[in-house]
Design a protein around this motif. Structure first.
Motif, PDB file in Angstrom:
ATOM      1  N   UNK A 129       0.810  -1.224   0.000  1.00  0.00           N
ATOM      2  CA  UNK A 129       0.000   0.000   0.000  1.00  0.00           C
ATOM      3  C   UNK A 129       0.840   1.270   0.000  1.00  0.00           C
ATOM      4  N   UNK A 130       2.110   1.169   0.407  1.00  0.00           N
ATOM      5  CA  UNK A 130       2.973   2.349   0.464  1.00  0.00           C
ATOM      6  C   UNK A 130       3.899   2.364  -0.744  1.00  0.00           C
ATOM      7  N   UNK A 131       4.312   3.567  -1.139  1.00  0.00           N
ATOM      8  CA  UNK A 131       5.241   3.656  -2.265  1.00  0.00           C
ATOM      9  C   UNK A 131       6.608   3.129  -1.837  1.00  0.00           C
ATOM     10  N   UNK A 132       7.365   2.583  -2.774  1.00  0.00           N
ATOM     11  CA  UNK A 132       8.692   2.056  -2.447  1.00  0.00           C
ATOM     12  C   UNK A 132       9.675   3.169  -2.109  1.00  0.00           C
ATOM     13  N   UNK A 133      10.683   2.825  -1.298  1.00  0.00           N
ATOM     14  CA  UNK A 133      11.740   3.791  -0.984  1.00  0.00           C
ATOM     15  C   UNK A 133      12.595   4.062  -2.212  1.00  0.00           C
ATOM     16  N   UNK A 134      12.825   3.041  -3.031  1.00  0.00           N
ATOM     17  CA  UNK A 134      13.489   3.185  -4.326  1.00  0.00           C
ATOM     18  C   UNK A 134      12.682   2.407  -5.348  1.00  0.00           C
ATOM     19  N   UNK A 135      12.542   2.968  -6.539  1.00  0.00           N
ATOM     20  CA  UNK A 135      11.677   2.361  -7.546  1.00  0.00           C
ATOM     21  C   UNK A 135      12.391   2.275  -8.889  1.00  0.00           C
ATOM     22  N   UNK A 136      12.867   1.081  -9.229  1.00  0.00           N
ATOM     23  CA  UNK A 136      13.478   0.848 -10.538  1.00  0.00           C
ATOM     24  C   UNK A 136      14.714   1.670 -10.797  1.00  0.00           C
ATOM     25  N   UNK A 137      15.554   1.843  -9.787  1.00  0.00           N
ATOM     26  CA  UNK A 137      16.713   2.738  -9.915  1.00  0.00           C
ATOM     27  C   UNK A 137      17.852   2.071 -10.673  1.00  0.00           C
ATOM     28  N   UNK A 138      18.330   2.736 -11.710  1.00  0.00           N
ATOM     29  CA  UNK A 138      19.554   2.374 -12.422  1.00  0.00           C
ATOM     30  C   UNK A 138      20.573   3.484 -12.177  1.00  0.00           C
ATOM     31  N   UNK A 139      21.789   3.095 -11.783  1.00  0.00           N
ATOM     32  CA  UNK A 139      22.803   4.105 -11.480  1.00  0.00           C
ATOM     33  C   UNK A 139      24.188   3.509 -11.679  1.00  0.00           C
ATOM     34  N   UNK A 140      25.070   4.285 -12.297  1.00  0.00           N
ATOM     35  CA  UNK A 140      26.482   3.924 -12.383  1.00  0.00           C
ATOM     36  C   UNK A 140      27.317   5.091 -11.864  1.00  0.00           C
ATOM     37  N   UNK A 141      28.337   4.754 -11.080  1.00  0.00           N
ATOM     38  CA  UNK A 141      29.296   5.744 -10.584  1.00  0.00           C
ATOM     39  C   UNK A 141      30.680   5.231 -10.943  1.00  0.00           C
ATOM     40  N   UNK A 142      31.461   6.056 -11.610  1.00  0.00           N
ATOM     41  CA  UNK A 142      32.774   5.628 -12.070  1.00  0.00           C
ATOM     42  C   UNK A 142      33.855   5.975 -11.051  1.00  0.00           C
ATOM     43  N   UNK A 192      33.105  12.127  -7.633  1.00  0.00           N
ATOM     44  CA  UNK A 192      32.543  12.529  -6.342  1.00  0.00           C
ATOM     45  C   UNK A 192      31.075  12.822  -6.602  1.00  0.00           C
ATOM     46  N   UNK A 193      30.217  11.904  -6.200  1.00  0.00           N
ATOM     47  CA  UNK A 193      28.792  11.998  -6.483  1.00  0.00           C
ATOM     48  C   UNK A 193      28.043  12.477  -5.255  1.00  0.00           C
ATOM     49  N   UNK A 194      27.303  13.566  -5.403  1.00  0.00           N
ATOM     50  CA  UNK A 194      26.431  14.057  -4.340  1.00  0.00           C
ATOM     51  C   UNK A 194      25.009  13.620  -4.632  1.00  0.00           C
ATOM     52  N   UNK A 195      24.359  13.020  -3.634  1.00  0.00           N
ATOM     53  CA  UNK A 195      22.976  12.569  -3.757  1.00  0.00           C
ATOM     54  C   UNK A 195      22.102  13.528  -2.958  1.00  0.00           C
ATOM     55  N   UNK A 196      21.248  14.251  -3.666  1.00  0.00           N
ATOM     56  CA  UNK A 196      20.373  15.240  -3.054  1.00  0.00           C
ATOM     57  C   UNK A 196      18.928  14.754  -3.099  1.00  0.00           C
ATOM     58  N   UNK A 197      18.099  15.388  -2.275  1.00  0.00           N
ATOM     59  CA  UNK A 197      16.680  15.067  -2.258  1.00  0.00           C
ATOM     60  C   UNK A 197      16.090  15.361  -0.905  1.00  0.00           C
ATOM     61  N   UNK A 207      11.926   8.179  -4.536  1.00  0.00           N
ATOM     62  CA  UNK A 207      12.574   6.925  -4.880  1.00  0.00           C
ATOM     63  C   UNK A 207      12.979   6.760  -6.323  1.00  0.00           C
ATOM     64  N   UNK A 208      12.838   7.816  -7.112  1.00  0.00           N
ATOM     65  CA  UNK A 208      13.139   7.774  -8.541  1.00  0.00           C
ATOM     66  C   UNK A 208      14.232   8.793  -8.858  1.00  0.00           C
ATOM     67  N   UNK A 209      15.117   8.444  -9.780  1.00  0.00           N
ATOM     68  CA  UNK A 209      16.157   9.387 -10.210  1.00  0.00           C
ATOM     69  C   UNK A 209      15.497  10.512 -10.999  1.00  0.00           C
ATOM     70  N   UNK A 210      15.525  11.707 -10.430  1.00  0.00           N
ATOM     71  CA  UNK A 210      14.820  12.856 -11.000  1.00  0.00           C
ATOM     72  C   UNK A 210      15.739  13.720 -11.854  1.00  0.00           C
ATOM     73  N   UNK A 211      16.994  13.843 -11.446  1.00  0.00           N
ATOM     74  CA  UNK A 211      17.927  14.716 -12.161  1.00  0.00           C
ATOM     75  C   UNK A 211      19.344  14.170 -11.993  1.00  0.00           C
ATOM     76  N   UNK A 212      20.155  14.243 -13.048  1.00  0.00           N
ATOM     77  CA  UNK A 212      21.538  13.769 -13.032  1.00  0.00           C
ATOM     78  C   UNK A 212      22.372  14.824 -13.748  1.00  0.00           C
TER      79      UNK A 212
END
Length: 234
Positions: free
Chosen positions: A20-33, A37-42, A221-226
């Motif tokens: 019944x609740x939305x997932x904390x992460x939903x179908x996330x694809x991510x690569x970090x090389x 230095x990756x900052x995760x905002x939200x 839970x979705x990647x909104x901006x990169x």
């Protein structure tokens, strides 16, 4: 082009099994090389902490895969996860998580001791890090006697003790005053310039702007901006 040190594929994380609740992460694809230095905002509840915990092996995805430095983290048992964190991950927390009954030097030495590194090698590495991070004069001091910025520098030294390929930072400036926060921002930027791969979760846009080569924003839970910083290589 460097290979990804972090790769997430179709990662979903749900804490409410009722559906019944939305997932904390939903179908996330991510690569970090390596070297980024990756900052995760939200906003709170966007999935930032869940992402960090999955990469650190402190939580498991409901579905999907998490691979870090060639290790399929989502497949590891508890004993293997502990070894993975000792060998491949350095972690820096908002409230430092130093042991108050140990000196600065002993806090920095702890990861090496847990990994079975010889005392002589560990002490040499600790001395190198404390000198590099400007806390060598506090080696025999207990953390409670240090400023917030000094404690965070000790925490970074401890995180780097075993030369991890990946440094994770969870709101590293969140408990600091303005001057100490600026000091830590400079430190993380310097470490990345020297080649350290960093993933930091933060509300501090000044931190992201100062030391991140790339910024992502999570929304529900979705990647909104990169966003790649101008001039940074991908």
């Amino acid at each position: 082009m460097t290979a990804p040190i972090i790769r997430l594929r179709d990662v979903n994380k749900t804490y409410d099994t009722s559906g019944t609740a939305r997932p904390a992460l939903a179908g996330l694809d991510l690569e970090v090389r390596a070297g980024e230095a990756l900052a995760v905002l939200g906003r709170s509840g966007s999935g930032k902490s869940t992402l960090l915990n999955l990469i650190a092996g402190l939580d498991r995805p409901s579905t999907g895969s998490v691979t870090v430095d060639g290790v399929a983290v989502h497949k590891l048992g508890e004993a293997a996860l502990a070894g993975y964190r000792r060998a491949r991950i350095g972690m820096v927390f908002q409230f430092f998580n130093l042991l108050d009954d140990l000196t600065v030097e002993d806090n920095v030495l702890l990861p090496a001791q847990l990994s079975g590194v010889s005392r002589a090698r560990a002490r040499a590495r600790a001395a190198e890090l404390m000198d590099r991070l400007g806390v060598a004069r506090h080696a025999r001091t207990f953390p409670a006697l240090l400023s917030g910025g000094e404690r965070q520098r000790v925490a970074v030294a401890r995180a780097l003790m075993n030369r991890p390929p990946l440094l994770l930072a969870d709101e590293p400036t969140g408990a600091l005053d303005t001057a100490s926060a600026a000091d830590v921002r400079s430190l993380l930027g310097e470490l990345n310039a020297e080649g350290q791969t960093i993933l930091l979760v933060t509300h501090d846009t000044a931190l992201a702007g100062a030391c991140a080569t790339r910024t992502i924003e999570l929304l529900d839970g979705v990647l909104h901006r990169d966003t790649l910083r101008a001039g940074a290589a991908r």
